[in-house]
Design an enzyme around this catalytic site. Structure first.
Site, PDB file in Angstrom:
ATOM      1  CG  HIS A 103     -14.840  -0.100 -32.050  1.00 25.51           C
ATOM      2  ND1 HIS A 103     -15.644   0.635 -32.891  1.00 25.51           N
ATOM      3  CD2 HIS A 103     -14.891  -1.381 -32.502  1.00 25.51           C
ATOM      4  CE1 HIS A 103     -16.153  -0.161 -33.818  1.00 25.51           C
ATOM      5  NE2 HIS A 103     -15.717  -1.391 -33.599  1.00 25.51           N
ATOM      6  CG  LEU A 194      -8.771  -3.541 -39.212  1.00 23.58           C
ATOM      7  CD1 LEU A 194      -8.906  -4.801 -38.369  1.00 23.58           C
ATOM      8  CD2 LEU A 194      -8.387  -2.356 -38.325  1.00 23.58           C
ATOM      9  N   GLY A 234      -5.351  -6.752 -35.846  1.00 25.00           N
ATOM     10  CA  GLY A 234      -6.099  -6.863 -37.091  1.00 25.00           C
ATOM     11  C   GLY A 234      -5.334  -6.288 -38.265  1.00 25.00           C
ATOM     12  CG  ASN A 263      -5.342  -5.669 -27.869  1.00 23.38           C
ATOM     13  OD1 ASN A 263      -5.641  -6.675 -28.505  1.00 23.38           O
ATOM     14  ND2 ASN A 263      -5.812  -4.467 -28.198  1.00 23.38           N
ATOM     15  CG  HIS A 340     -13.074  -5.020 -30.676  1.00 23.30           C
ATOM     16  ND1 HIS A 340     -11.866  -4.515 -31.107  1.00 23.30           N
ATOM     17  CD2 HIS A 340     -13.897  -5.005 -31.761  1.00 23.30           C
ATOM     18  CE1 HIS A 340     -11.963  -4.210 -32.392  1.00 23.30           C
ATOM     19  NE2 HIS A 340     -13.181  -4.506 -32.818  1.00 23.30           N
ATOM     20  CB  SER A 461       3.868  -4.461 -69.146  1.00 22.23           C
ATOM     21  OG  SER A 461       4.637  -5.594 -69.458  1.00 22.23           O
ATOM     22  CD  GLU A 488      -0.699  -6.340 -57.949  1.00 21.33           C
ATOM     23  OE1 GLU A 488      -0.280  -6.886 -58.975  1.00 21.33           O
ATOM     24  OE2 GLU A 488      -0.692  -6.889 -56.822  1.00 21.33           O
TER      25      GLU A 488
END
Length: 741
Positions: A103, A194, A234, A263, A340, A461, A488
């Site tokens: 990349h 990502l 991303g 970008n 990319h 809990s 989470e």
């Protein structure tokens, strides 16, 4: 070194990008103005578009506070900066070209901000990548890893030599296709999926804030470093980044500075096709300070000023949105998705060399650039030496605090810490293993200085509250209870960052076991990056009852047993719960998952902390000669069922061995002799029982064995009825065993 044609291209693309911002509400932040970088000349039409964009956006909402505008004296001659930035670009271009994959676009676009960070701002020692008080850097957009490898190479890290760059993406190299902290010293965390990286960065910054609050004194700041990150569009789209950045703002992590590589390009094309939200306003709402650097291609002074301003904001993290051109300098591929994730190609590489005025051979770093960067080795050694002297003085004045901090820095546990773990007898009152877990957590927190953690809004809990400590909050960062809220995925990744900050920081995090589905990506990165997070997962089966199949884990245990470098514990009682924690605390490069019951369980005869260390062990056996008539194997709440079934069979004259298989992975590590002593190969009459999927049990019970479990989703009903309806009973085990006779 940039040529006239390159600068013209840069300004044209930059104007397009800024105009693009003005097409919606994303560009409404005031930007730096009045700063001129070498060779930075926007056209009149470009300036008009910027003005129109700003005018339009002023009508949309009130302006946020303008970024401080000042003339910043560059710390380095601009010509060597240009040359250094292009060195980074071409090391990335050449490595990707040689590998025929990679990349190049991000390194070409982000080289200016990355250069300023590593060459002018960050504090580190290239010869000791693990110096405690170094600044941390996370490339959340991990696909652009050649940017990071180029920086480590220029800065003098031994882990990335020229030959390593040439072996980019090859078998056995130190330069894999995404950053791996376990492979390349100088890389803090493993990134690639990502959003994971920025969440890790939040964990790193949390660790710094927590340790600084606990150990710094008015006359001695021994914990004082920043966490920097680069994330892309991303990362911004992934939900985990919003979860983690929301917490960063809530916690006021003022030493977290994130650069947003703005970008406008994604793999499928322009981000307009799927991503049109106002990132600036979102981050302001999350409690971040936001700065916009319009010219990320050549605006070195703007980048410097943005960092300087960010460091003045101590009560909140900062997002520096840097508008860049992906693939900057490539005449035909810049600002397109084609740059990319693919090599430029021989012709385009040559065209880019000509465009940027770069006459050097592939992988060649000019001598003056080498000379310029070489200062980081002695400067880094001095930084560490000065800090060591400061810590030595601190140790004399504050010996108790210094001892605790050293334990966290080195990962050396206090002598006798394991004696704090509770032990139980069959006469001890029965309890749910989630409650027994809380006893262990609180015992450990009193003796292990780096023990901290929390739950995803389920502390009452999951039973994970540390009673001797308060909540880690913006005003009380010295406390050890982390309130993650219903986040989470972010929770897991933040804990990865905490664990990878210092060997002696031992984070735990908790939710219902079924909700590991929301955080599995982070848990996999725990295993891959050797982050010893402790995952406290309660409500581990249909035993939770009426909440029904949405909350009842079935396939989860099997899936984590399949995950490399992961310890999957399912303890049956208090001793096994304590044993699981003893292992989890010591396994600093392996995450541990504890599946714990909601329902009350008895303390069984024969269970032990020592047995858990073997993964599987015999808790009762009335046979002789290592040849029982049948072996019953259970985990967790079903070990009691196996023990009860054994008593029924013994009354019928059968010899029965009952085995607790609390952790498959630990059992796999044992010698063949030990395995044979527990599961003799000539005894094929084996029955396993576990209130979960039977997937995988075949290798334990063998081809003739039988596995009792649940291979469908659960149901909503009281737990005892569910066990009966799904056949998880003493009678079912007895019948299965009798089928062998």
């Amino acid at each position: 070194m940039a040529s006239t044609s390159s600068l013209a291209l840069s300004q044209a693309l930059l104007a397009r990008a800024i105009s693009h911002h003005g097409s919606d509400q994303r560009g409404s932040l005031p930007a730096f103005s009045g700063l001129k970088s070498t060779g930075s000349r926007a056209s009149a039409s470009s300036r008009r578009r910027i003005a129109q964009s700003m005018t339009k956006n002023r009508s949309l909402r009130p302006l946020v506070r303008a970024a401080a505008v000042e003339t910043v004296e560059p710390t380095t001659d601009s010509s060597i900066v240009d040359k250094s930035v292009n060195s980074i670009r071409f090391l990335a271009i050449d490595a990707v070209e040689k590998a025929k994959s990679g990349h190049p676009g991000l390194p070409m676009g982000c080289a200016p901000m990355a250069h300023i960070l590593y060459d002018e701002v960050m504090r580190y020692n290239p010869k000791n990548p693990y110096w405690f008080n170094r600044d941390r850097f996370v490339l959340s957009a991990g696909h652009g890893c050649m940017l990071l490898y180029a920086l480590l190479h220029l800065a003098g890290y031994d882990s990335v030599q020229e030959e390593d760059l040439k072996q980019f993406r090859q078998w056995g190299s130190k330069t894999p296709g995404h950053p791996e902290n376990f492979e390349t010293p100088g890389i803090e965390v493993t990134t690639g999926p990502l959003g994971q990286g920025i969440a890790n960065a939040v964990g790193l910054a949390l660790a710094e804030k927590h340790l600084a609050a606990r150990f710094n004194k008015p006359d001695a700041e021994v914990v004082d470093h920043y966490t920097y990150a680069i994330l892309g569009d991303g990362c911004q789209m992934e939900g985990i980044s919003n979860e983690a950045c929301s917490l960063a703002g809530h916690w006021g992590l003022g030493k977290l500075i994130a650069f947003y590589d703005d970008n406008h390009i994604s793999i499928d094309g322009d981000t307009e096709i799927a991503f049109t939200e106002n990132v600036d306003q979102r981050f302001e709402a999350l409690g971040w300070h936001v700065i916009w650097v319009k010219n990320g291609n050549t605006g070195y002074d703007e980048i410097r000023a943005a960092i300087k301003e960010a460091k003045t904001v101590t009560d909140k993290p900062t997002l520096i949105k840097v508008t860049t051109t992906i693939g900057y300098g490539s005449p035909n591929k810049a600002n397109s998705y084609s740059v990319h994730g693919a090599a430029l190609g021989e012709k385009e590489v040559e065209a880019t060399r000509n465009n940027l005025g770069w006459p050097y051979e592939p992988f060649q770093v000019p001598d003056d650039v080498k000379s310029h960067w070489s200062r980081h080795t002695p400067e880094g050694a001095t930084l560490e030496s000065d800090w060591s002297a400061k810590f030595a003085a601190y140790e004399k004045k504050y010996p108790e605090e210094a001892s605790e901090l050293k334990s966290i820095i080195t990962g050396e546990l206090p002598a006798g810490w394991e004696k704090a773990l509770p032990t139980y007898t069959p006469e001890s009152p029965g309890d749910a293993t989630r409650n027994l877990s809380q006893q262990c957590l609180n015992a450990l927190a009193k003796v292990v200085p780096g023990f901290l953690g929390g739950s995803a809004d389920l502390a009452s809990s999951n039973m994970t509250l540390l009673k001797a400590f308060g909540d880690f909050q913006k005003a009380t960062p010295e406390e050890r209870n982390l309130r993650f809220g219903v986040r989470e995925h972010g929770m897991g990744a933040i804990c990865n960052g905490i664990a990878l900050h210092s060997p002696g920081l031992i984070p735990y995090c908790a939710t219902f076991f079924v909700f590991t589905d929301y955080m599995r990506g982070a848990m996999r990165i725990s295993a891959l990056s050797e982050a010893g997070v402790i995952y406290v997962m309660t409500h581990d089966s249909i035993g939770l009852g009426e909440d029904g199949p949405t909350h009842q884990p079935i396939e989860h245990i099997a899936s984590f047993r399949a995950m490399p470098n992961t310890l999957m514990f399912r303890p049956a009682d208090g001793n096994e719960t304590a044993g699981a924690y003893k292992i989890a605390v010591t396994k600093r490069k392996t995450p541990s998952i504890l599946a714990l019951s909601r329902q009350k369980l008895p303390h069984l005869p024969g269970t032990s902390i020592e047995g858990v260390e073997k993964g599987g062990y015999t808790i009762s056996d009335d046979s002789s000669g290592n040849k029982p008539d049948v072996i019953l194997i259970g985990t967790g709440s079903e070990l009691e069922i196996a023990a009860q079934a054994a008593e029924v069979l013994r009354k019928d004259g059968k010899t029965v061995r009952v085995v607790s298989f609390v952790c498959w992975e630990l059992f796999d590590e044992q010698s063949d002799e030990y395995k044979e002593s527990v599961l003799p190969s000539d005894v094929s009459a084996r029955v396993s029982i576990e209130a979960a999927s039977t997937f995988g049990w075949g290798k334990i019970v063998g081809g003739k064995g039988k596995s009792i479990g649940i291979n469908s989703f659960g149901a909503s009903a009281p737990a005892p009825l569910l066990y009966k309806e799904f056949g998880i009973t003493v009678e079912a085990v007895v019948d299965a065993a009798k089928s062998f006779f």
